[in-house]
Design a protein around this motif. Structure first.
Motif, PDB file in Angstrom:
ATOM      1  N   VAL A   1    -153.218   9.931 -12.796  1.00 55.53           N
ATOM      2  CA  VAL A   1    -152.258  10.963 -13.205  1.00 55.53           C
ATOM      3  C   VAL A   1    -152.775  11.615 -14.481  1.00 55.53           C
ATOM      4  N   HIS A   2    -152.868  12.925 -14.488  1.00 53.17           N
ATOM      5  CA  HIS A   2    -153.338  13.658 -15.652  1.00 53.17           C
ATOM      6  C   HIS A   2    -152.140  14.198 -16.427  1.00 53.17           C
ATOM      7  N   ALA A   3    -152.084  13.897 -17.715  1.00 55.44           N
ATOM      8  CA  ALA A   3    -150.942  14.263 -18.553  1.00 55.44           C
ATOM      9  C   ALA A   3    -150.637  15.754 -18.510  1.00 55.44           C
ATOM     10  N   ALA A   4    -151.639  16.592 -18.392  1.00 53.83           N
ATOM     11  CA  ALA A   4    -151.424  18.042 -18.398  1.00 53.83           C
ATOM     12  C   ALA A   4    -150.637  18.517 -17.178  1.00 53.83           C
ATOM     13  N   THR A   5    -150.623  17.716 -16.109  1.00 54.51           N
ATOM     14  CA  THR A   5    -149.919  18.122 -14.891  1.00 54.51           C
ATOM     15  C   THR A   5    -148.509  17.551 -14.814  1.00 54.51           C
ATOM     16  N   LEU A   6    -148.109  16.744 -15.796  1.00 55.78           N
ATOM     17  CA  LEU A   6    -146.785  16.135 -15.755  1.00 55.78           C
ATOM     18  C   LEU A   6    -145.715  17.097 -16.262  1.00 55.78           C
ATOM     19  N   VAL A   7    -144.767  17.396 -15.410  1.00 55.60           N
ATOM     20  CA  VAL A   7    -143.597  18.198 -15.770  1.00 55.60           C
ATOM     21  C   VAL A   7    -142.383  17.519 -15.144  1.00 55.60           C
ATOM     22  N   PRO A   8    -141.217  17.631 -15.764  1.00 53.57           N
ATOM     23  CA  PRO A   8    -140.034  16.999 -15.173  1.00 53.57           C
ATOM     24  C   PRO A   8    -139.711  17.604 -13.807  1.00 53.57           C
ATOM     25  N   ARG A   9    -139.541  16.747 -12.804  1.00 55.49           N
ATOM     26  CA  ARG A   9    -139.124  17.192 -11.470  1.00 55.49           C
ATOM     27  C   ARG A   9    -137.613  17.231 -11.393  1.00 55.49           C
ATOM     28  N   THR A  10    -136.982  16.204 -11.954  1.00 56.09           N
ATOM     29  CA  THR A  10    -135.526  16.136 -11.955  1.00 56.09           C
ATOM     30  C   THR A  10    -135.081  15.229 -13.085  1.00 56.09           C
ATOM     31  N   ILE A  11    -133.901  15.484 -13.603  1.00 55.27           N
ATOM     32  CA  ILE A  11    -133.284  14.627 -14.611  1.00 55.27           C
ATOM     33  C   ILE A  11    -131.919  14.247 -14.077  1.00 55.27           C
ATOM     34  N   GLU A  12    -131.644  12.939 -14.027  1.00 56.71           N
ATOM     35  CA  GLU A  12    -130.384  12.446 -13.470  1.00 56.71           C
ATOM     36  C   GLU A  12    -129.715  11.517 -14.473  1.00 56.71           C
ATOM     37  N   LEU A  13    -128.399  11.564 -14.514  1.00 51.77           N
ATOM     38  CA  LEU A  13    -127.615  10.610 -15.273  1.00 51.77           C
ATOM     39  C   LEU A  13    -126.926   9.722 -14.252  1.00 51.77           C
ATOM     40  N   LEU A  14    -127.295   8.431 -14.239  1.00 51.91           N
ATOM     41  CA  LEU A  14    -126.731   7.492 -13.272  1.00 51.91           C
ATOM     42  C   LEU A  14    -125.754   6.570 -13.981  1.00 51.91           C
ATOM     43  N   ASN A  15    -124.548   6.462 -13.431  1.00 53.70           N
ATOM     44  CA  ASN A  15    -123.530   5.560 -13.955  1.00 53.70           C
ATOM     45  C   ASN A  15    -123.242   4.507 -12.904  1.00 53.70           C
ATOM     46  N   TYR A  16    -123.139   3.255 -13.327  1.00 52.09           N
ATOM     47  CA  TYR A  16    -122.860   2.153 -12.426  1.00 52.09           C
ATOM     48  C   TYR A  16    -121.568   1.482 -12.853  1.00 52.09           C
ATOM     49  N   SER A  17    -120.905   0.836 -11.894  1.00 51.32           N
ATOM     50  CA  SER A  17    -119.717   0.045 -12.216  1.00 51.32           C
ATOM     51  C   SER A  17    -119.845  -1.307 -11.546  1.00 51.32           C
ATOM     52  N   SER A  18    -119.191  -2.331 -12.105  1.00 55.82           N
ATOM     53  CA  SER A  18    -119.305  -3.667 -11.531  1.00 55.82           C
ATOM     54  C   SER A  18    -118.696  -3.681 -10.143  1.00 55.82           C
ATOM     55  N   GLY A  19    -119.276  -4.498  -9.262  1.00 57.70           N
ATOM     56  CA  GLY A  19    -118.797  -4.617  -7.894  1.00 57.70           C
ATOM     57  C   GLY A  19    -119.421  -3.627  -6.930  1.00 57.70           C
ATOM     58  N   ALA A  20    -120.235  -2.661  -7.403  1.00 55.12           N
ATOM     59  CA  ALA A  20    -120.872  -1.698  -6.505  1.00 55.12           C
ATOM     60  C   ALA A  20    -121.896  -2.414  -5.640  1.00 55.12           C
ATOM     61  N   GLN A  21    -121.975  -2.026  -4.386  1.00 56.36           N
ATOM     62  CA  GLN A  21    -122.937  -2.635  -3.476  1.00 56.36           C
ATOM     63  C   GLN A  21    -123.641  -1.550  -2.683  1.00 56.36           C
ATOM     64  N   HIS A  22    -124.810  -1.883  -2.182  1.00 53.37           N
ATOM     65  CA  HIS A  22    -125.595  -0.946  -1.374  1.00 53.37           C
ATOM     66  C   HIS A  22    -125.932  -1.629  -0.056  1.00 53.37           C
ATOM     67  N   ALA A  23    -125.476  -1.064   1.028  1.00 51.74           N
ATOM     68  CA  ALA A  23    -125.772  -1.585   2.378  1.00 51.74           C
ATOM     69  C   ALA A  23    -125.461  -3.073   2.488  1.00 51.74           C
ATOM     70  N   GLY A  24    -124.342  -3.491   1.881  1.00 48.50           N
ATOM     71  CA  GLY A  24    -123.916  -4.877   1.984  1.00 48.50           C
ATOM     72  C   GLY A  24    -124.640  -5.825   1.058  1.00 48.50           C
ATOM     73  N   ALA A  25    -125.624  -5.347   0.328  1.00 52.68           N
ATOM     74  CA  ALA A  25    -126.364  -6.205  -0.595  1.00 52.68           C
ATOM     75  C   ALA A  25    -125.838  -5.990  -2.007  1.00 52.68           C
ATOM     76  N   ALA A  26    -126.109  -6.933  -2.864  1.00 51.45           N
ATOM     77  CA  ALA A  26    -125.638  -6.833  -4.241  1.00 51.45           C
ATOM     78  C   ALA A  26    -126.585  -5.982  -5.073  1.00 51.45           C
ATOM     79  N   LEU A  27    -126.835  -4.782  -4.622  1.00 52.83           N
ATOM     80  CA  LEU A  27    -127.650  -3.820  -5.367  1.00 52.83           C
ATOM     81  C   LEU A  27    -126.856  -2.538  -5.495  1.00 52.83           C
ATOM     82  N   SER A  28    -126.810  -1.975  -6.695  1.00 53.94           N
ATOM     83  CA  SER A  28    -126.082  -0.728  -6.850  1.00 53.94           C
ATOM     84  C   SER A  28    -126.961   0.470  -6.503  1.00 53.94           C
ATOM     85  N   LEU A  29    -128.241   0.298  -6.482  1.00 51.29           N
ATOM     86  CA  LEU A  29    -129.164   1.334  -6.027  1.00 51.29           C
ATOM     87  C   LEU A  29    -130.258   0.606  -5.260  1.00 51.29           C
ATOM     88  N   GLY A  30    -130.219   0.687  -3.933  1.00 51.57           N
ATOM     89  CA  GLY A  30    -131.096  -0.109  -3.078  1.00 51.57           C
ATOM     90  C   GLY A  30    -132.572   0.181  -3.252  1.00 51.57           C
TER      91      GLY A  30
END
Length: 101
Positions: free
Chosen positions: A3-32
């Protein structure tokens, strides 16, 4: 692939919020398990104080082994986006808005 530093530009910026008890596809992952295919690197910044919640670890798969990263508040984690990764569910507490991101 290099990866060349000169080619790095932000593709997307996201703010992710999690809460206790969240699950993904039945597994104990909030983001699978996933990869960020259209990015070269991913950076995660923990905005909340980890004393306010339990869980929310960043998991990576590398060479058949699962590794967990436990970030501190305001710590930036940077990794190659094609590496399979997931975020564990919060097991206690709820960070305020702008929590683990």
């Amino acid at each position: 692939r290099r990866v060349h530093a000169a080619t790095l530009v932000p593709r997307t910026i996201e703010l992710l919020n999690y809460s206790s008890g969240a699950q993904h596809a039945g597994a104990a992952l909030s983001l699978g398990w996933h990869t960020d295919e259209q990015s070269a690197v991913t950076a995660l910044l923990l905005l909340s104080d980890p004393a306010n919640f339990s869980g929310g670890e960043l998991y990576h798969l590398a060479h058949g082994q699962m590794h967990a990263a436990h970030a501190r508040q305001h710590e930036l984690l940077v990794y190659r986006s094609h590496t399979p990764h997931a975020v564990g569910a919060l097991t206690a507490g709820t960070p305020p808005a702008g929590g683990p991101a």
